[in-house]
Design an enzyme around this catalytic site. Structure first.
Site, PDB file in Angstrom:
ATOM      1  N   GLU A 127       0.914  -1.232   0.104  1.00 22.78           N
ATOM      2  CA  GLU A 127       0.126   0.005   0.000  1.00 22.78           C
ATOM      3  C   GLU A 127       0.864   1.353   0.236  1.00 22.78           C
ATOM      4  OE1 GLU A 127      -2.851   0.380   3.280  1.00 22.78           O
ATOM      5  OE2 GLU A 127      -3.683   2.028   2.200  1.00 22.78           O
ATOM      6  N   GLY A 267       2.541   2.569  10.783  1.00 22.97           N
ATOM      7  CA  GLY A 267       2.355   1.731  11.990  1.00 22.97           C
ATOM      8  C   GLY A 267       2.338   0.320  11.892  1.00 22.97           C
ATOM      9  N   GLU A 304      -5.767  -3.075  12.455  1.00 20.00           N
ATOM     10  CA  GLU A 304      -5.309  -3.797  11.475  1.00 20.00           C
ATOM     11  C   GLU A 304      -6.311  -5.150  11.262  1.00 20.00           C
ATOM     12  OE1 GLU A 304      -3.460  -2.290   9.368  1.00 20.00           O
ATOM     13  OE2 GLU A 304      -2.582  -0.909  11.135  1.00 20.00           O
ATOM     14  N   HIS A 307      -9.552  -4.033   9.775  1.00 19.22           N
ATOM     15  CA  HIS A 307      -9.363  -4.001   8.194  1.00 19.22           C
ATOM     16  C   HIS A 307     -10.031  -5.201   7.607  1.00 19.22           C
ATOM     17  CE1 HIS A 307      -8.021   0.133   7.280  1.00 19.22           C
ATOM     18  NE2 HIS A 307      -6.815  -0.157   7.967  1.00 19.22           N
TER      19      HIS A 307
HETATM   20  N1  TRP Z   1      -3.060   0.759   5.715  1.00 16.56           N
HETATM   21  C1  TRP Z   1      -2.401   1.054   6.704  1.00 16.56           C
HETATM   22  C2  TRP Z   1      -3.063   1.264   8.112  1.00 16.56           C
HETATM   23  O1  TRP Z   1      -3.726   2.341   7.973  1.00 16.56           O
HETATM   24  C3  TRP Z   1      -1.414   2.370   6.407  1.00 16.56           C
HETATM   25  C4  TRP Z   1       0.174   1.890   5.970  1.00 16.56           C
HETATM   26  C5  TRP Z   1       0.954   1.156   6.384  1.00 16.56           C
HETATM   27  C6  TRP Z   1       0.573   2.532   5.040  1.00 16.56           C
HETATM   28  N2  TRP Z   1       2.032   0.996   5.644  1.00 16.56           N
HETATM   29  C7  TRP Z   1       1.982   2.061   4.855  1.00 16.56           C
HETATM   30  C8  TRP Z   1       0.198   3.626   4.024  1.00 16.56           C
HETATM   31  C9  TRP Z   1       2.669   2.565   3.678  1.00 16.56           C
HETATM   32  C10 TRP Z   1       0.919   4.188   3.116  1.00 16.56           C
HETATM   33  C11 TRP Z   1       2.381   3.351   2.998  1.00 16.56           C
HETATM   34  O2  TRP Z   1      -3.362   0.356   8.827  1.00 16.56           O
HETATM   35 ZN    ZN Z   2      -5.863   1.492   8.488  1.00 15.74          ZN
END
Ligand code: TRP
Ligand code: ZN
Length: 881
Positions: A127, A267, A304, A307
């Protein structure tokens, strides 16, 4: 200089559905010490209604293409077009198989996006757009495919080989190598792909779902951290149970894996069945983690996990919809934390964070709506606005619809759109339909930028016993939008009688009074609400529970605030009254208008909190903490961080001295007895005792200084040890040097704890802290390649120590800019985040503005700037003072 094309903004209004679907992806990874080879075989077809002549576009970045086959036939160089952004094939059949061979260099990947190495292991971060750094692919969240992953690597170095879904096969690959094969049954977008290879310890447990299925839970960490995963495991089980109980959602695979890595841009990441976490949110033991760390682990593990439905089973159509998954998941995480602990304390902490991180963003050149309309680099939009203001917007749906209807609406949304990539509108329409309400106007919370102001006036008609609130709203212009239309704002209110009792409320037109809190819905730019049957003029308690992310304006006098702090039956509003009282007193002092009566009033109010017979220690700790400097600065134009620090510290010292014996009593009374425990009583006790110790650190009495030292040297846990160390780090004496040195020697081999050592120094109120930070960045343990270390020094200094960062000399600005430039060549995502404090230049006086803009310009002029940093500095410089 990067070519202009690459800087082009992506626009929401340009969205088009994908021209090709990818049904299946079969990945084969060959991992070696100097490179990785990836063979990708995928089955594609032209989407319904897409023109026969439409070419195929695949994203790809930082890849070496080794071979390309279409339906088994090798393609020659002139059969396709290769650019720095990807690959296009002009003519393809309606349905075909494509095989792509790419070569990657994970060893040299310092961006921590795509496939990279951390602590001798391989891991991925896809991501938002990292999958295109692994293979050529339509790397967009609305292309959902079934993934199969085979990993081949040296057996001894990489005994553990993981990917999403279920392990279906494994075997020997000869020459000391082995392979495993994973199949993920759930179609998913490429951003949820993950792979891990390494020598890792596994902490295993099982969870029985409410329908009786056993799920394997596995935490993978480096061997030296083997005994620090217990809390994360318990947190995961709690989260799984909570989502079943609250939303009726059960986990949907046989295994849930979490891997902790020491080098991570954010995180944690919710990859399907295989979360990858920053070690910071997994590892916790009493010796190394503070109570706040334990709490953060539970919250992020929950986040997480949640999600898995809100994000993974139902995902985002495009990245403009990011808050669809993040706002909703942060809200679910907040509900979980509230249920696991104290809802009032949680709410207070959420609001503190919103005000210190999101409000300033809204007031800066980087301001954007919860659903942005354009971006150059999507990584720059993982912001406080998208995440925490996004969660506030979800909370307002919850407030407007009520808990039961809200939960029913979320369930319906997840069922209706299961396996699809959808929009913020889809969510809103489902909730509106479930609640039988028109939420059209509510949509402005997603499209309009800025923090609305809600102004309240009141009048009382004693003859009729009527009390009227006139509520109006406005929203200042932001760089992207000059005019704003009214928002749909839930304003929760209560009324208190002069005896301190909460009154039952009856609005005009109602026959009976009901409840002591009512949610008024403000939809126009000005409205009035009349309450009936009042014997005397009440004191209004406004925006209870912080029912909307707005700035409330009402002309309380100081006595009203003290009264609310003592009596309000809404714990958030009670805390807020105390904060507003302290805020005024500090601001008057900054403006040189303090009267002796001012501090007397705060001292009295604090004393009342401390001596209340029904004192709740963790709520008291919140009430007795002065407003943060970042929040105070929002009430001053231009902001003067140095003057704010001085005024706040002066009030702190007065409170420390005037209530010295109360702080000592509190410290003694609430400090938990006996060995460390992580239960609510001990946590609350440590919190209040450490708050008291903080004031004692400011009395100047030798006895109290001794207490701080004693706590540092005797503590059996990190909460107490770090609280004392932070106080010592503010001082320049021998005791401070000894303690810092002791801490370093003790923890130099434990990265997460060493981060704390860096952070307390970068955030210290020490008079020569800028010099100290200059020394810290030269320290052998400082490493620009490790984001946690960068955040602990550069981030802590520039964001967490405003008085030092904004030192009149401009040294802080220069130090930041120099590091942003160096870091950009290593890790653009983190570099762009570190640059953000400079973007807020408009808030400061002319001299600071000039110095900040000079540094922004210096960054802008640096050669081969990334898109990430370019977007932050160019937007900042385009804004006008
Ligand atoms: N989707 C992740 C969260 O909010 C966020 C995230 C983790 C992220 N690593 C990343 C976003 C690297 C951008 C780039 O739980
Ligand atoms: Zn998230």
């Amino acid at each position: 200089m990067t070519d202009q094309k690459q800087r082009k903004a992506v626009k929401l209004s340009d969205y088009e559905p994908p021209a090709f679907e990818v049904e299946t992806v079969d990945l084969h990874f060959q991992l070696t010490e100097d490179c990785a080879r990836v063979r990708t075989r995928m089955h594609l077809h032209r989407a319904d209604g897409v023109d026969l002549h439409e070419p195929l576009h695949l994203h790809g970045e930082a890849l070496e293409l080794e071979a390309l086959y279409l339906d088994g036939q090798p393609l020659a160089m002139d059969d396709f077009l290769l650019t720095r952004q990807g690959l296009s094939i002009e003519r393809v059949p309606d349905r075909f198989e494509l095989e792509v061979h790419t070569l990657l260099r994970p060893q040299d990947n310092t961006s921590l996006s795509g496939l990279y190495r951390s602590g001798g292991n391989f891991c991925t971060q896809c991501e938002a757009e990292g999958f295109r750094r692994i293979t050529y692919f339509p790397d967009r969240p609305d292309v959902l495919s079934r993934f199969t992953t085979t990993i081949e690597a040296d057996r001894q170095r990489y005994p553990v080989l993981l990917s999403n879904g279920d392990l279906v096969d494994s075997g020997d690959a000869g020459e000391g190598r082995h392979w495993v094969k994973w199949v993920d049954p759930w179609p998913k977008p490429s951003y949820l792909f993950a792979l891990v290879a390494g020598d890792l310890h596994c902490h295993q447990d099982t969870y029985r779902t409410r329908s009786g299925r056993d799920v394997q839970l596995e935490f993978y960490v480096e061997h030296e951290n083997a005994n620090r995963t217990g809390h994360a495991m318990e947190s995961l089980k709690k989260a799984m149970r909570w989502d079943e109980d609250t939303y009726g959602l059960e986990y949907d695979l046989d295994t849930y894996m979490v891997v902790a890595v020491g080098d991570f841009n954010m995180g944690a990441m919710e990859n399907k069945g295989l979360n990858i976490f920053n070690t910071q949110y997994v590892l916790a033991s009493p010796e190394t983690a503070t109570d706040a760390d334990f709490e953060a682990v539970e919250a992020v593990i929950g986040h997480e996990y949640f999600h898995n439905y809100t994000g993974n089973r139902v995902t985002c159509r495009d990245w403009f919809q990011l808050s669809l998954k993040e706002g909703l998941t942060v809200f679910r995480e907040q509900q979980f934390s509230e249920d696991m602990g104290s809802p009032a304390v949680q709410r207070i902490q959420q609001v503190r964070l919103l005000r210190s991180a999101q409000f300033p963003e809204d007031a800066s050149p980087m301001a954007h709506p919860v659903r942005p309309e354009s971006y150059v680099e999507i990584n720059n939009f993982y912001t406080a606005t998208v995440y925490i203001k996004g969660a506030e917007v979800i909370r307002m749906y919850h407030t407007l619809l009520g808990d039961a209807v809200f939960r029913q609406g979320v369930k319906r949304y997840l069922e209706r759109f299961d396996g699809q990539a959808v929009t913020i509108e889809d969510f809103r329409q489902t909730l509106a339909e479930t609640g039988g309400r028109d939420l059209g106007q509510f949509g402005r919370w997603y499209s309009q930028t800025g923090t609305p102001r809600v102004r309240v006036r009141d009048e009382f008609d004693p003859a009729r016993g009527r009390y009227t609130l006139h509520i109006s709203q406005s929203c200042p212009p932001t760089p992207d939008q000059a005019e704003k239309k009214p928002f749909h704002i839930p304003v929760a209110v209560g009324l208190l009688g002069r005896d301190g009792q909460a009154l039952s409320l009856r609005l005009s037109g109602e026959s009976v009074a009901e409840g002591t809190t009512r949610v008024l819905e403000l939809t126009g730019s000005e409205q009035q609400f009349t309450f009936e049957g009042l014997a005397e003029r009440p004191v209004p308690s406004l925006l209870r529970g912080f029912s909307a992310p707005v700035i409330l304006e009402y002309d309380y006098d100081d006595d009203d605030l003290a009264f609310l702090l003592a009596h309000d039956n809404d714990p958030f509003a009670r805390w807020e009254a105390g904060q507003q009282l302290a805020l005024r007193v500090i601001l008057r002092r900054v403006q040189g208008q303090a009267s002796p009566n001012d501090s007397r009033q705060v001292i009295q109010a604090f004393q009342q909190v401390l001596e209340a017979p029904d004192l709740d220690p963790s709520l008291a700790a919140e009430a007795l903490a002065l407003p943060q400097e970042a929040y105070l600065a929002q009430h001053m134009d231009p902001a003067d961080p140095v003057a704010i620090r001085a005024a706040r510290e002066a009030l702190r010292t007065e409170l420390a001295q005037a209530l010295a014996s109360q702080w000592r009593d509190t410290y003694r009374r609430y400090r938990p007895e006996g060995p460390w425990r992580l239960d609510a009583d001990h946590i609350a006790g440590r919190r209040l005792a450490n708050l008291a110790l903080g004031y004692l650190g400011a009395t100047g009495a030798a006895e109290d200084n001794g207490l701080v030292q004693q706590q540092y040297h005797r503590a059996d846990n990190m909460t107490d040890s770090l609280a004392a160390l932070a106080l010592l780090a503010d001082r320049e004496d021998e005791a401070a040097v000894t303690a810092l040195d002791d801490f370093y020697q003790r923890w130099r081999q434990t990265p997460l704890v060493l981060d704390k050592w860096f952070r307390v120094q970068a955030m210290s109120r020490h008079p020569r802290v800028v010099e100290r930070v200059q020394a810290l960045v030269q320290h052998p343990d400082f490493d620009l390649r490790n984001p946690n270390r960068v955040r602990a020094v550069i981030g802590a200094f520039a964001q967490g120590n405003p008085a030092a960062f904004h030192d009149d000399s401009g040294t802080g600005y220069r130090l930041l800019a120099a590091h942003v430039i160096r870091l950009d060549a290593i890790n653009p995502q983190v570099a762009a985040r570190m640059a953000l404090p400079l973007s807020k230049w408009q808030r400061y006086d002319a001299s600071r503005q000039k110095m900040m803009k000079n540094e922004l310009q210096r960054i802008a002029d640096a050669p081969s700037l990334s898109n990430d940093v370019y977007e932050v500095v160019s937007r900042s410089l385009e804004a006008t003072g």
